[in-house]
Design a protein around this motif. Structure first.
Motif, PDB file in Angstrom:
ATOM      1  N   ILE A 235      -0.448  -3.181  -7.533  1.00  0.00           N
ATOM      2  CA  ILE A 235      -1.627  -3.865  -7.003  1.00  0.00           C
ATOM      3  C   ILE A 235      -2.205  -3.079  -5.833  1.00  0.00           C
ATOM      4  O   ILE A 235      -3.436  -2.911  -5.720  1.00  0.00           O
ATOM      5  CB  ILE A 235      -1.267  -5.303  -6.580  1.00  0.00           C
ATOM      6  N   GLU A 236      -1.333  -2.566  -4.947  1.00  0.00           N
ATOM      7  CA  GLU A 236      -1.814  -1.788  -3.807  1.00  0.00           C
ATOM      8  C   GLU A 236      -2.498  -0.495  -4.252  1.00  0.00           C
ATOM      9  O   GLU A 236      -3.439  -0.035  -3.607  1.00  0.00           O
ATOM     10  CB  GLU A 236      -0.664  -1.465  -2.858  1.00  0.00           C
ATOM     11  N   LYS A 237      -2.027   0.080  -5.336  1.00  0.00           N
ATOM     12  CA  LYS A 237      -2.683   1.281  -5.859  1.00  0.00           C
ATOM     13  C   LYS A 237      -4.069   0.953  -6.409  1.00  0.00           C
ATOM     14  O   LYS A 237      -4.994   1.766  -6.312  1.00  0.00           O
ATOM     15  CB  LYS A 237      -1.815   1.924  -6.949  1.00  0.00           C
ATOM     16  N   GLN A 238      -4.217  -0.239  -6.983  1.00  0.00           N
ATOM     17  CA  GLN A 238      -5.512  -0.627  -7.544  1.00  0.00           C
ATOM     18  C   GLN A 238      -6.465  -1.171  -6.484  1.00  0.00           C
ATOM     19  O   GLN A 238      -7.679  -0.985  -6.588  1.00  0.00           O
ATOM     20  CB  GLN A 238      -5.308  -1.676  -8.645  1.00  0.00           C
ATOM     21  N   PHE A 239      -5.899  -1.845  -5.456  1.00  0.00           N
ATOM     22  CA  PHE A 239      -6.725  -2.446  -4.403  1.00  0.00           C
ATOM     23  C   PHE A 239      -6.157  -2.071  -3.028  1.00  0.00           C
ATOM     24  O   PHE A 239      -5.602  -2.910  -2.320  1.00  0.00           O
ATOM     25  CB  PHE A 239      -6.777  -3.969  -4.565  1.00  0.00           C
ATOM     26  N   PRO A 240      -6.301  -0.809  -2.636  1.00  0.00           N
ATOM     27  CA  PRO A 240      -5.665  -0.352  -1.392  1.00  0.00           C
ATOM     28  C   PRO A 240      -6.245  -0.973  -0.125  1.00  0.00           C
ATOM     29  O   PRO A 240      -5.625  -0.875   0.939  1.00  0.00           O
ATOM     30  CB  PRO A 240      -5.897   1.162  -1.415  1.00  0.00           C
ATOM     31  N   HIS A 241      -7.398  -1.622  -0.221  1.00  0.00           N
ATOM     32  CA  HIS A 241      -8.020  -2.249   0.954  1.00  0.00           C
ATOM     33  C   HIS A 241      -7.535  -3.680   1.161  1.00  0.00           C
ATOM     34  O   HIS A 241      -7.932  -4.310   2.141  1.00  0.00           O
ATOM     35  CB  HIS A 241      -9.538  -2.232   0.816  1.00  0.00           C
ATOM     36  N   TYR A 242      -6.697  -4.193   0.270  1.00  0.00           N
ATOM     37  CA  TYR A 242      -6.136  -5.533   0.387  1.00  0.00           C
ATOM     38  C   TYR A 242      -4.631  -5.443   0.691  1.00  0.00           C
ATOM     39  O   TYR A 242      -3.964  -4.504   0.254  1.00  0.00           O
ATOM     40  CB  TYR A 242      -6.303  -6.312  -0.916  1.00  0.00           C
ATOM     41  N   PHE A 243      -4.108  -6.438   1.402  1.00  0.00           N
ATOM     42  CA  PHE A 243      -2.658  -6.613   1.434  1.00  0.00           C
ATOM     43  C   PHE A 243      -2.293  -7.471   0.215  1.00  0.00           C
ATOM     44  O   PHE A 243      -3.144  -8.127  -0.403  1.00  0.00           O
ATOM     45  CB  PHE A 243      -2.218  -7.317   2.730  1.00  0.00           C
ATOM     46  N   VAL A 244      -1.029  -7.487  -0.155  1.00  0.00           N
ATOM     47  CA  VAL A 244      -0.557  -8.387  -1.209  1.00  0.00           C
ATOM     48  C   VAL A 244       0.871  -8.800  -0.889  1.00  0.00           C
ATOM     49  O   VAL A 244       1.658  -8.010  -0.357  1.00  0.00           O
ATOM     50  CB  VAL A 244      -0.649  -7.728  -2.605  1.00  0.00           C
ATOM     51  N   GLY A 245       1.194 -10.046  -1.165  1.00  0.00           N
ATOM     52  CA  GLY A 245       2.544 -10.528  -0.910  1.00  0.00           C
ATOM     53  C   GLY A 245       2.883 -11.697  -1.796  1.00  0.00           C
ATOM     54  O   GLY A 245       2.003 -12.287  -2.445  1.00  0.00           O
ATOM     55  N   SER A 246       4.150 -12.041  -1.817  1.00  0.00           N
ATOM     56  CA  SER A 246       4.617 -13.138  -2.657  1.00  0.00           C
ATOM     57  C   SER A 246       5.326 -14.183  -1.812  1.00  0.00           C
ATOM     58  O   SER A 246       6.090 -13.849  -0.892  1.00  0.00           O
ATOM     59  CB  SER A 246       5.589 -12.628  -3.728  1.00  0.00           C
ATOM     60  N   ASN A 247       5.076 -15.443  -2.121  1.00  0.00           N
ATOM     61  CA  ASN A 247       5.922 -16.495  -1.572  1.00  0.00           C
ATOM     62  C   ASN A 247       7.335 -16.317  -2.105  1.00  0.00           C
ATOM     63  O   ASN A 247       7.547 -15.730  -3.175  1.00  0.00           O
ATOM     64  CB  ASN A 247       5.389 -17.871  -1.975  1.00  0.00           C
ATOM     65  N   ALA A 248       8.299 -16.818  -1.365  1.00  0.00           N
ATOM     66  CA  ALA A 248       9.675 -16.811  -1.841  1.00  0.00           C
ATOM     67  C   ALA A 248       9.796 -17.669  -3.105  1.00  0.00           C
ATOM     68  O   ALA A 248       8.935 -18.513  -3.384  1.00  0.00           O
ATOM     69  CB  ALA A 248      10.607 -17.329  -0.751  1.00  0.00           C
ATOM     70  N   ASP A 249      10.825 -17.452  -3.868  1.00  0.00           N
ATOM     71  CA  ASP A 249      10.969 -18.100  -5.173  1.00  0.00           C
ATOM     72  C   ASP A 249      11.960 -19.251  -5.172  1.00  0.00           C
ATOM     73  O   ASP A 249      12.492 -19.616  -6.232  1.00  0.00           O
ATOM     74  CB  ASP A 249      11.357 -17.074  -6.241  1.00  0.00           C
ATOM     75  N   LEU A 250      12.232 -19.842  -3.996  1.00  0.00           N
ATOM     76  CA  LEU A 250      13.150 -20.972  -3.910  1.00  0.00           C
ATOM     77  C   LEU A 250      12.489 -22.131  -3.186  1.00  0.00           C
ATOM     78  O   LEU A 250      11.620 -21.916  -2.324  1.00  0.00           O
ATOM     79  CB  LEU A 250      14.424 -20.576  -3.140  1.00  0.00           C
TER      80      LEU A 250
END
Length: 483
Positions: A235-250
């Motif tokens: 995702i960062e390679k496709q949209f380097p001007h954005y941050f990206v993150g995930s919520n925890a999975d629990l």
């Protein structure tokens, strides 16, 4: 100009229809709002006036859900079809990723999918807290009140639903119902992530600038593992001007949508991203990766490298190690039999050609003393924040409940000795602040903002597994040593 004609002209200008379609479009509007046309009042939006016309003509009830469904149906007629939206997006992407996202975000704000006018009602401020960090505080007022009819229906709802959740691809163009938001004007960009079909969309009630969501095309539960890091890098390679993150999975440490794999991103620099490294850490098997413990209330291990493969490999190793790591002296316990208690909140952004990965360690254990979570906001802080600490808050941007707007106004009256209705839950805190601060009419707003920000800092510290004290620093070292 009459309203139907003006609406049809706008739909044609937006590219959904051609000039020859004018009569067709006006008849589509008549079918939705009734045959009686009216003059544009010049004060309200075309859609607002058409919704009011539909109520006047008896086409819909004057209720929250009915208004929302009709409004989105009308905005859908002003929006290009999903195929046209995707074609335009990827054509603009050839020029640059930012050109493409700028166009798509403009589309989603102008067709009212992103509720700009509602978002503007949110209360926002930034304040420095005692540890030196600048924290962002928001009181969220943008999400609409629940429709009483929807609440009643949900209480008796059974069986499988369509769409399965609010993130499913099937929401695109969905009419909506009492227990599911209208999505007629919703558009999703199709893309490939990790060799699988995914979608990219914006959040209707954005918590920050260009708040977007990346969602798996399949309705599958969230999980954090090596593939997660691969996906974030892609995702960062496709949209380097954005941050990206995930919520925890629990549960407890995760977000509110654990049933559907998704990430969040956008164009915003969060306080945690600006926090410095307080202790460098080296990994001899990964010489191309710089690492360190971040000076932050939560327990964050940061990896920086332009070698994305090494970053992924080391990140996965840390995730797997934390998944099985226990430290009884700090009440850190990896599992109970088959029930795991450890995961991470992973966040990635770019600095030129460098990938920056923050891995925030999470533990969802509970105890008799802390039934909602040992590493969760503790009871003393619940008057401000009781909910889970998700991705956005981990990074230093508080999402506080709407009730606080009125409640905190009463706290200020209490401090100023004015007649008030301060909530019992706020009273101990209000008295404590009053004992160590000089408060008057000139500084009361400043004091309130500073003290609320400090509580949010304390909330984050409660959620940190390695506290900022001698025992916590020793705990960090034990974990690092076994990696």
């Amino acid at each position: 100009m009459m309203l139907f004609e003006k609406f049809a002209n706008q739909a044609i200008q937006n590219g959904r229809f051609a000039p020859l379609d004018e009569i067709y479009v006006m008849n589509k509007v008549r079918a939705l709002v009734g045959d009686e046309d009216i003059q544009d009042d010049g004060q309200h939006s075309i859609v607002e006036q058409l919704v009011a016309t539909a109520i006047k003509n008896g086409k819909i009830d004057d209720g929250i859900t009915a208004r929302e469904i009709l409004s989105d149906q009308l905005y859908d007629l002003l929006t290009p079809t999903p195929a046209k939206v995707n074609a335009t997006f990827w054509n603009k992407y050839v020029e640059s990723p930012e050109t493409a996202t700028n166009w798509f975000y403009h589309l989603c704000t102008h067709n009212n999918y992103v509720k700009v006018s509602a978002i503007k009602r949110n209360v926002e401020f930034t304040k420095q807290v005692r540890d030196g960090n600048q924290l962002e505080i928001t009181i969220n007022l943008s999400k609409p009140e629940k429709d009483p009819k929807a609440i009643a229906k949900a209480a008796h709802s059974t069986g499988k639903k369509y769409p399965q959740c609010a993130l499913c691809m099937e929401n695109e163009g969905y009419l909506g119902r009492l227990d599911h938001a209208a999505r007629s004007n919703h558009r999703i960009i199709r893309m490939m992530i990790g060799g699988k079909p995914w979608g990219f969309q914006y959040s209707p009630y954005a918590y920050f600038n260009e708040h977007c969501i990346f969602l798996d095309a399949k309705h599958e539960p969230m999980q954090i593992n090596q593939q997660t890091l691969i996906n974030l890098v892609e995702i960062e390679k496709q949209f380097p001007h954005y941050f990206v993150g995930s919520n925890a999975d629990l549960p407890i440490v995760g977000g509110s949508m654990l049933a559907h794999e998704h990430y969040q991103g956008g164009k915003h620099i969060f306080p945690m991203m600006k926090a410095p490294i307080k202790q460098e850490v080296s990994f001899k098997d990964y010489p191309t990766v710089k690492a360190g413990i971040v000076d932050w209330p939560m327990s964050d291990l940061r990896l920086v490298s332009n070698d994305d493969l090494a970053l992924i490999d080391l990140g996965a190793h840390i995730i797997n190690s934390w998944d099985h790591y226990s430290d009884q002296s700090l009440q850190i316990k990896a599992s109970d039999g088959q029930t795991r208690h450890h995961t991470v909140t992973p966040i990635m952004h770019r600095n030129g050609d460098k990938f920056i990965l923050d891995l925030v360690l999470r533990d969802n254990n509970t105890s008799d003393q802390f039934p909602l979570g040992i590493f969760h906001p503790h009871a003393k802080l619940w008057h401000i924040k009781k909910e889970n600490i998700g991705l956005i808050e981990v990074m230093g941007r508080a999402i506080l409940p709407a009730r606080l707007k009125n409640e905190l106004a009463e706290v200020k009256k209490f401090w100023l000795g004015q007649p008030n209705q301060i909530a019992d839950s706020h009273l101990p805190w209000a008295k404590e602040v009053q004992e160590h601060r000089e408060i008057n009419s000139e500084n009361v707003n400043e004091v309130l903002e500073e003290e609320v920000a400090q509580i949010f800092s304390d909330v984050l510290a409660d959620a940190g597994v390695f506290k900022n004290n001698e025992a916590g620093r020793a705990g960090w070292q034990r974990f690092i040593d076994q990696l």
